[in-house]
Design an enzyme around this catalytic site. Structure first.
Site, short mmCIF file in Angstrom:
data_model
loop_
_atom_site.label_atom_id
_atom_site.label_comp_id
_atom_site.label_asym_id
_atom_site.label_seq_id
_atom_site.Cartn_x
_atom_site.Cartn_y
_atom_site.Cartn_z
N ASP A 41 19.56 -6.07 -39.93
CA ASP A 41 19.62 -6.20 -38.48
C ASP A 41 20.84 -5.38 -38.04
O ASP A 41 21.67 -4.99 -38.87
CB ASP A 41 19.79 -7.70 -38.17
N ASP A 43 22.76 -5.69 -34.34
CA ASP A 43 23.69 -6.42 -33.49
C ASP A 43 24.19 -7.70 -34.16
O ASP A 43 23.39 -8.54 -34.56
CB ASP A 43 23.02 -6.78 -32.15
#
Length: 291
Positions: A41, A43
Site C-alpha cells: 500500500d 499512504d
C-alpha cells in the site's frame, strides 16, 4: 530470529506466532531474490502517518488542502473526511457494510476535485509544497529492491499522479516500481476532467480492479511475497498472484492502537505499532537478500 533480524527486537514490533513468522522468513530466504516480489500500500504504509505529533498528509490530503482547491472545496472535502474516515476504520462494522460507503466517499471526493479544474502542470509544485514524507529508511527499501531486481507493486486507493510525484521527487522511482491507483484524466489543455476507472478504495484492493492488467501473470515465477499494508483492506492485495508459496504480511498499526491491536494481530504476521520507519522491513529484506 532476532539474531538474524535484530530489528524485530524493536519495541514497536508485535508478533502473535513467532515460530510461524520465523518459518516464513526462512522460506523467503531459501527461495531467494529471484522468487520474491513486494506488494505494498502507499499512504500511511510507505508514507509516514505522523511527524512531531502532527498527521502527515495522504496523497488525497495533499491535493485536498493545496492552493489549487477553493476554500469552499476544502471545506466540503474536509466534511467528507470527518464523515467517512471513522466508518473506514470502525472495527465494529463489516466490510460488506463499509464497501458501498467507501465508493460513495471516493466518488464524491473525486467529483469535488474535478470541479476545481486542477491543472496537470501544478502537480509537481503541489507535492513540493506539501508535508508529504516517506517513512524513514525509504531509500534503503527502494534501493535494495531495485538493486536485486525485485518487483515492487504499489496498490493504492490514493491519487496515482500525486503518489508517483512523491516517489519521483524522492529520487526512488525506479524501473522495478509498478503502481495501480486512481489516476486523473486531463484534457488537451491539461485540465482535470475526470478520474480514470476502475475506482480503487480501501476495501476493493484485489483482483476485481486488476482485471486486464495481467501484472501478476507476468510475474508468475515470483511466488514469494512480502505484503505491506496499514488497513484490513490491504490484506487482499496479493489475491491476484497466481501461485503463492510464501507470504509474509507486515501491518503498520498507526491509529487507535489499543482498540485495533487484536484485529491486526489476527490478520498480519508482523504488526508495527506507531512505527514511522521501514527499519523492520529493511532488516527482513537484508536477511533474505544476503548470501
Amino acid at each position: 530470529l532476532c539474531l538474524q533480524v535484530p530489528e524485530l527486537e524493536k519495541a514497536t514490533v508485535r508478533i502473535r506466532q513467532p515460530e510461524r513468522v520465523r518459518g516464513i522468513i526462512q522460506a523467503l530466504r531459501e527461495q531467494g531474490a529471484a522468487k520474491l516480489q513486494v506488494i505494498s500500500d502507499f499512504d500511511m504504509t510507505l508514507s509516514r502517518f505522523g511527524c512531531n505529533g502532527r498527521r502527515c498528509p495522504t496523497s488525497h490530503n495533499i491535493l485536498d488542502t493545496s492552493r489549487v482547491i477553493s476554500e469552499d472545496g476544502k471545506k466540503k472535502l474536509k466534511d467528507l473526511l470527518h464523515h467517512y474516515y471513522p466508518i473506514e476504520i470502525d472495527p465494529n462494522r463489516s466490510l460488506e457494510e463499509k464497501r458501498p460507503l467507501m465508493v460513495e466517499w471516493w466518488t464524491k471526493a473525486h467529483e469535488l476535485l474535478v470541479q476545481q479544474k486542477i491543472h496537470k502542470g501544478d502537480i509537481a509544485q503541489i507535492v513540493r509544497e506539501s508535508e508529504a514524507m516517506l517513512r524513514d529508511g525509504f531509500k534503503e527499501f527502494f534501493d535494495q529492491l531495485h538493486e536485486n531486481n525485485i518487483p515492487l507493486f504499489i496498490f493504492s486507493a490514493g491519487v496515482g499522479d500525486i503518489l508517483e510525484e512523491i516517489i519521483r521527487q524522492a529520487n526512488v522511482f525506479y524501473s522495478n516500481v509498478n503502481v495501480v491507483s486512481n489516476y486523473m484524466d486531463f484534457n488537451d489543455d491539461g485540465v482535470l476532467t475526470h478520474f480514470k476507472g476502475p475506482l480503487i478504495h480501501t476495501y476493493n484492493k484485489n483482483n476485481t480492479v486488476l482485471q486486464g492488467t495481467g501484472y501478476f501473470q507476468q510475474l508468475s515465477t515470483r511466488t514469494s511475497i512480502i505484503l505491506l499494508g496499514d488497513s484490513m483492506g490491504d490484506l487482499t492485495m496479493a489475491d491476484g498472484v497466481p501461485s503463492v508459496e510464501n507470504i509474509l504480511k507486515i501491518g503498520f498499526l498507526n491509529d487507535k492502537v489499543e482498540e485495533r491491536r487484536g484485529k491486526y494481530l489476527d490478520s498480519y504476521d508482523v504488526v508495527l505499532e506507531s512505527d514511522e520507519t521501514l527499519d523492520v522491513v529493511n532488516g527482513i529484506l537484508r536477511y533474505i537478500l544476503t548470501e
